[in-house]
Design a protein around this motif. Structure first.
Motif, PDB file in Angstrom:
ATOM      1  N   PRO A 125       0.805  -1.229   0.000  1.00  0.00           N
ATOM      2  CA  PRO A 125       0.000   0.000   0.000  1.00  0.00           C
ATOM      3  C   PRO A 125       0.835   1.275   0.000  1.00  0.00           C
ATOM      4  O   PRO A 125       0.331   2.336  -0.359  1.00  0.00           O
ATOM      5  N   LYS A 126       2.095   1.165   0.367  1.00  0.00           N
ATOM      6  CA  LYS A 126       2.958   2.347   0.365  1.00  0.00           C
ATOM      7  C   LYS A 126       3.448   2.706  -1.044  1.00  0.00           C
ATOM      8  O   LYS A 126       3.955   3.810  -1.258  1.00  0.00           O
ATOM      9  N   THR A 127       3.306   1.758  -1.966  1.00  0.00           N
ATOM     10  CA  THR A 127       3.797   2.006  -3.325  1.00  0.00           C
ATOM     11  C   THR A 127       2.719   1.762  -4.382  1.00  0.00           C
ATOM     12  O   THR A 127       3.025   1.692  -5.570  1.00  0.00           O
ATOM     13  N   THR A 128       1.480   1.643  -3.957  1.00  0.00           N
ATOM     14  CA  THR A 128       0.388   1.340  -4.887  1.00  0.00           C
ATOM     15  C   THR A 128      -0.688   2.416  -4.839  1.00  0.00           C
ATOM     16  O   THR A 128      -1.247   2.700  -3.780  1.00  0.00           O
ATOM     17  N   ILE A 129      -0.968   3.001  -5.979  1.00  0.00           N
ATOM     18  CA  ILE A 129      -2.034   3.994  -6.127  1.00  0.00           C
ATOM     19  C   ILE A 129      -3.233   3.326  -6.777  1.00  0.00           C
ATOM     20  O   ILE A 129      -3.094   2.541  -7.721  1.00  0.00           O
ATOM     21  N   VAL A 130      -4.408   3.619  -6.272  1.00  0.00           N
ATOM     22  CA  VAL A 130      -5.649   3.201  -6.916  1.00  0.00           C
ATOM     23  C   VAL A 130      -6.270   4.448  -7.537  1.00  0.00           C
ATOM     24  O   VAL A 130      -6.601   5.403  -6.837  1.00  0.00           O
ATOM     25  N   HIS A 131      -6.387   4.437  -8.846  1.00  0.00           N
ATOM     26  CA  HIS A 131      -6.914   5.592  -9.584  1.00  0.00           C
ATOM     27  C   HIS A 131      -8.276   5.221 -10.156  1.00  0.00           C
ATOM     28  O   HIS A 131      -8.383   4.384 -11.049  1.00  0.00           O
ATOM     29  N   VAL A 132      -9.322   5.866  -9.649  1.00  0.00           N
ATOM     30  CA  VAL A 132     -10.694   5.542 -10.021  1.00  0.00           C
ATOM     31  C   VAL A 132     -11.177   6.501 -11.104  1.00  0.00           C
ATOM     32  O   VAL A 132     -11.127   7.718 -10.940  1.00  0.00           O
ATOM     33  N   HIS A 133     -11.670   5.928 -12.207  1.00  0.00           N
ATOM     34  CA  HIS A 133     -12.257   6.724 -13.285  1.00  0.00           C
ATOM     35  C   HIS A 133     -13.776   6.588 -13.312  1.00  0.00           C
ATOM     36  O   HIS A 133     -14.486   7.579 -13.413  1.00  0.00           O
ATOM     37  N   GLY A 134     -14.289   5.362 -13.276  1.00  0.00           N
ATOM     38  CA  GLY A 134     -15.736   5.158 -13.325  1.00  0.00           C
ATOM     39  C   GLY A 134     -16.147   3.971 -12.483  1.00  0.00           C
ATOM     40  O   GLY A 134     -15.497   2.921 -12.543  1.00  0.00           O
ATOM     41  N   GLN A 188      -7.404  12.664  -2.890  1.00  0.00           N
ATOM     42  CA  GLN A 188      -6.827  13.200  -4.131  1.00  0.00           C
ATOM     43  C   GLN A 188      -7.871  13.132  -5.240  1.00  0.00           C
ATOM     44  O   GLN A 188      -8.340  12.056  -5.610  1.00  0.00           O
ATOM     45  N   PHE A 189      -8.243  14.288  -5.744  1.00  0.00           N
ATOM     46  CA  PHE A 189      -9.167  14.359  -6.874  1.00  0.00           C
ATOM     47  C   PHE A 189      -8.453  14.981  -8.067  1.00  0.00           C
ATOM     48  O   PHE A 189      -7.550  15.796  -7.901  1.00  0.00           O
ATOM     49  N   ILE A 190      -8.904  14.582  -9.243  1.00  0.00           N
ATOM     50  CA  ILE A 190      -8.381  15.155 -10.479  1.00  0.00           C
ATOM     51  C   ILE A 190      -9.548  15.804 -11.217  1.00  0.00           C
ATOM     52  O   ILE A 190     -10.542  15.141 -11.530  1.00  0.00           O
ATOM     53  N   SER A 191      -9.417  17.097 -11.449  1.00  0.00           N
ATOM     54  CA  SER A 191     -10.447  17.859 -12.146  1.00  0.00           C
ATOM     55  C   SER A 191     -10.081  17.980 -13.609  1.00  0.00           C
ATOM     56  O   SER A 191      -8.909  18.139 -13.956  1.00  0.00           O
ATOM     57  N   ILE A 192     -11.100  17.918 -14.489  1.00  0.00           N
ATOM     58  CA  ILE A 192     -10.823  18.049 -15.920  1.00  0.00           C
ATOM     59  C   ILE A 192     -11.305  19.390 -16.468  1.00  0.00           C
ATOM     60  O   ILE A 192     -11.098  19.682 -17.648  1.00  0.00           O
ATOM     61  N   SER A 193     -11.941  20.210 -15.630  1.00  0.00           N
ATOM     62  CA  SER A 193     -12.297  21.574 -16.035  1.00  0.00           C
ATOM     63  C   SER A 193     -12.532  22.411 -14.792  1.00  0.00           C
ATOM     64  O   SER A 193     -12.987  21.900 -13.757  1.00  0.00           O
ATOM     65  N   ASN A 194     -12.203  23.684 -14.882  1.00  0.00           N
ATOM     66  CA  ASN A 194     -12.464  24.591 -13.763  1.00  0.00           C
ATOM     67  C   ASN A 194     -13.955  24.743 -13.515  1.00  0.00           C
ATOM     68  O   ASN A 194     -14.400  24.881 -12.374  1.00  0.00           O
ATOM     69  N   PHE A 195     -14.741  24.713 -14.595  1.00  0.00           N
ATOM     70  CA  PHE A 195     -16.187  24.860 -14.479  1.00  0.00           C
ATOM     71  C   PHE A 195     -16.777  23.747 -13.612  1.00  0.00           C
ATOM     72  O   PHE A 195     -17.528  24.010 -12.671  1.00  0.00           O
ATOM     73  N   SER A 196     -16.454  22.487 -13.934  1.00  0.00           N
ATOM     74  CA  SER A 196     -17.025  21.362 -13.185  1.00  0.00           C
ATOM     75  C   SER A 196     -16.529  21.343 -11.748  1.00  0.00           C
ATOM     76  O   SER A 196     -17.266  20.951 -10.832  1.00  0.00           O
ATOM     77  N   LEU A 197     -15.299  21.786 -11.523  1.00  0.00           N
ATOM     78  CA  LEU A 197     -14.787  21.830 -10.148  1.00  0.00           C
ATOM     79  C   LEU A 197     -15.564  22.829  -9.306  1.00  0.00           C
ATOM     80  O   LEU A 197     -15.841  22.580  -8.128  1.00  0.00           O
ATOM     81  N   LEU A 252      -0.121  13.254 -14.696  1.00  0.00           N
ATOM     82  CA  LEU A 252      -0.525  12.141 -13.824  1.00  0.00           C
ATOM     83  C   LEU A 252       0.639  11.686 -12.950  1.00  0.00           C
ATOM     84  O   LEU A 252       0.482  11.464 -11.738  1.00  0.00           O
ATOM     85  N   GLU A 253       1.802  11.536 -13.554  1.00  0.00           N
ATOM     86  CA  GLU A 253       2.963  11.081 -12.781  1.00  0.00           C
ATOM     87  C   GLU A 253       3.321  12.087 -11.692  1.00  0.00           C
ATOM     88  O   GLU A 253       3.735  11.698 -10.596  1.00  0.00           O
ATOM     89  N   SER A 254       3.144  13.361 -11.962  1.00  0.00           N
ATOM     90  CA  SER A 254       3.387  14.382 -10.944  1.00  0.00           C
ATOM     91  C   SER A 254       2.417  14.208  -9.777  1.00  0.00           C
ATOM     92  O   SER A 254       2.812  14.276  -8.607  1.00  0.00           O
ATOM     93  N   VAL A 255       1.140  13.968 -10.081  1.00  0.00           N
ATOM     94  CA  VAL A 255       0.151  13.727  -9.037  1.00  0.00           C
ATOM     95  C   VAL A 255       0.496  12.456  -8.256  1.00  0.00           C
ATOM     96  O   VAL A 255       0.455  12.433  -7.013  1.00  0.00           O
ATOM     97  N   TYR A 256       0.851  11.403  -8.963  1.00  0.00           N
ATOM     98  CA  TYR A 256       1.188  10.142  -8.300  1.00  0.00           C
ATOM     99  C   TYR A 256       2.392  10.284  -7.384  1.00  0.00           C
ATOM    100  O   TYR A 256       2.408   9.734  -6.267  1.00  0.00           O
ATOM    101  N   ARG A 257       3.415  10.999  -7.833  1.00  0.00           N
ATOM    102  CA  ARG A 257       4.608  11.188  -6.977  1.00  0.00           C
ATOM    103  C   ARG A 257       4.235  11.896  -5.692  1.00  0.00           C
ATOM    104  O   ARG A 257       4.742  11.556  -4.626  1.00  0.00           O
ATOM    105  N   HIS A 258       3.373  12.895  -5.810  1.00  0.00           N
ATOM    106  CA  HIS A 258       2.919  13.589  -4.606  1.00  0.00           C
ATOM    107  C   HIS A 258       2.174  12.633  -3.675  1.00  0.00           C
ATOM    108  O   HIS A 258       2.377  12.644  -2.457  1.00  0.00           O
ATOM    109  N   MET A 259       1.331  11.783  -4.247  1.00  0.00           N
ATOM    110  CA  MET A 259       0.546  10.850  -3.426  1.00  0.00           C
ATOM    111  C   MET A 259       1.437   9.838  -2.712  1.00  0.00           C
ATOM    112  O   MET A 259       1.133   9.414  -1.592  1.00  0.00           O
TER     113      MET A 259
END
Length: 410
Positions: free
Chosen positions: A102-111, A200-209, A402-409
């Protein structure tokens, strides 16, 4: 494929479908293949077959529970149970994560709402894995995923899951379906820990955020990572030489195709609609002058762009991005979009296209009339093309982000 060492940094990409059936799935699968090429240990966890053959060729491990999409499951009792809490998917994901550090595994949920349910997110949280969620829609907050009242065909401004929301029949299939979605949402919020358990959330537009941010945990991090656009750079189109309005959309009420057809009829403009859906036969009867092509492949769509004067996105609901607007800009075609939808983030009003008042057929007709001027169309098309290619959202840039986000996580 041999098992990777448990300490190898890895990502488990979670998506209802193991194949591309829409924008969210396209992003999930393309990012899986791209990350594998960058030597990440990638697993795609899905529920609905078929499996895209390109995944395993790219080195992506695919785990699919081989279940129905709940909307099309002939066993409706099973569909209800699975939609609220998919026990099978939870057990299978727990098995996948059991072999991961769990220290090296990210779960990235799309749908997760079409088949997997929020059970898989709870499993990831309980496993101690950092979880990222891309906000492709509004299901993290809204029971019907769109902040849209299908009965009144207009945007819903009620607070999601408030008493007013729960008592309102806004679902196209009736109040029974609305109650199912309310129960599912309650289960998702309390047991599934969505969105409360995600940091950790990933936004795809400022409007939807802006629509969603009051529903997200106050201590959650949100990074902007736009969806990749798969259009190769080429000579820009010459929209000023064309006379056809183009719309690319699913033919369903919230997409506003009838609104556009009325505006086109009012102005005498030619209209071509690429797409399919529940309203196709009705629209064909009511607007025989409109050309309806059905769904088209990428090569055909690009040809339609190049023969279009302007792309029109008439959506009546919020959307979360509107990728066709970016695709049009990449080819030098200006767009007309509503000021009530996320696609406006990709249009500089009066420069790369035009905004119209959402849902207003008269204002849309006025904007279409403005673009009868060829010099205006040419200038906007060139500006859209230049603006897009200054900083294009390519798959490589998407993966970098994405890799930048993952490194932070991690």
């Amino acid at each position: 494929m041999s098992a990777a060492h448990p300490d190898t940094p890895s990502v488990v990409i979670v998506n209802d479908f193991a194949h591309v059936n829409g924008g969210a799935a396209m992003v999930a699968l393309e990012s899986a293949k791209g990350l594998a090429a960058r030597e990440w240990n990638v697993t795609l966890f899905a529920a609905v077959l078929p499996i895209d053959e390109a995944l395993e060729k790219a080195g992506v491990r695919v785990v699919c529970t081989d279940q129905h999409e709940i909307r099309t499951d002939p066993n409706r009792k099973r569909a209800v149970r699975q939609g609220i809490w998919n026990t099978i998917a939870a057990e299978r994901l727990a098995e996948v994560l059991r072999d991961k550090n769990p220290k090296t595994t990210i779960v990235h949920v799309h749908g997760w709402t079409k088949s997997l349910s929020s059970s898989v997110i709870r499993v990831a949280v309980d496993a101690g894995c950092p979880v990222a969620c891309t906000l492709h829609d509004y299901f993290a907050a809204c029971p019907n995923g769109g902040f849209y009242d299908y009965r009144k065909n207009k945007i819903c401004t009620r607070r999601a899951m408030s008493l007013d929301c729960i008592l309102t029949n806004c679902d196209k299939q009736g109040y029974g379906q609305k109650l199912f979605r309310v129960i599912r949402q309650r289960k998702q919020m309390r047991t599934g820990q969505v969105p409360s358990g995600i940091r950790q959330f990933i936004s795809i537009s400022n409007f939807s955020l802006e629509i969603l941010k009051s529903y997200l945990p106050s201590d959650a991090r949100v990074d902007f990572v736009p969806n990749p656009i798969f259009v190769a750079k080429a000579e820009p189109a010459t929209p000023e030489n064309n006379d056809t309005l183009l719309c690319i959309a699913r033919l369903s009420p919230e997409k506003g195709i009838g609104l556009l057809a009325e505006a086109a009829r009012t102005t005498g403009a030619k209209l071509k609609v690429v797409g399919d859906g529940e309203l196709k036969q009705l629209l064909q009867r009511e607007y025989p002058e409109v050309e309806f092509t059905g769904w088209q492949n990428r090569e055909q769509v690009n040809a339609h762009f190049r023969s279009a004067r302007v792309l029109v996105l008439p959506s009546l609901w919020y959307e979360t991005q509107g990728m066709v607007v970016a695709e049009a800009a990449a080819l030098g075609v200006p767009s007309i979009v509503p000021d009530t939808c996320a696609a406006r983030d990709m249009v500089v009003d009066g420069k790369t296209g035009l905004w119209f008042t959402g849902g207003d057929v008269s204002d849309l007709a006025e904007k279409i009339a403005i673009l009868k001027d060829s010099a205006t169309v040419q200038a906007m098309g060139q500006a859209a093309y230049s603006s897009f290619w200054v900083n294009p959202p390519t798959i490589d840039r998407h993966l970098d982000a994405l890799e930048s986000v993952y490194r932070h996580m991690l």
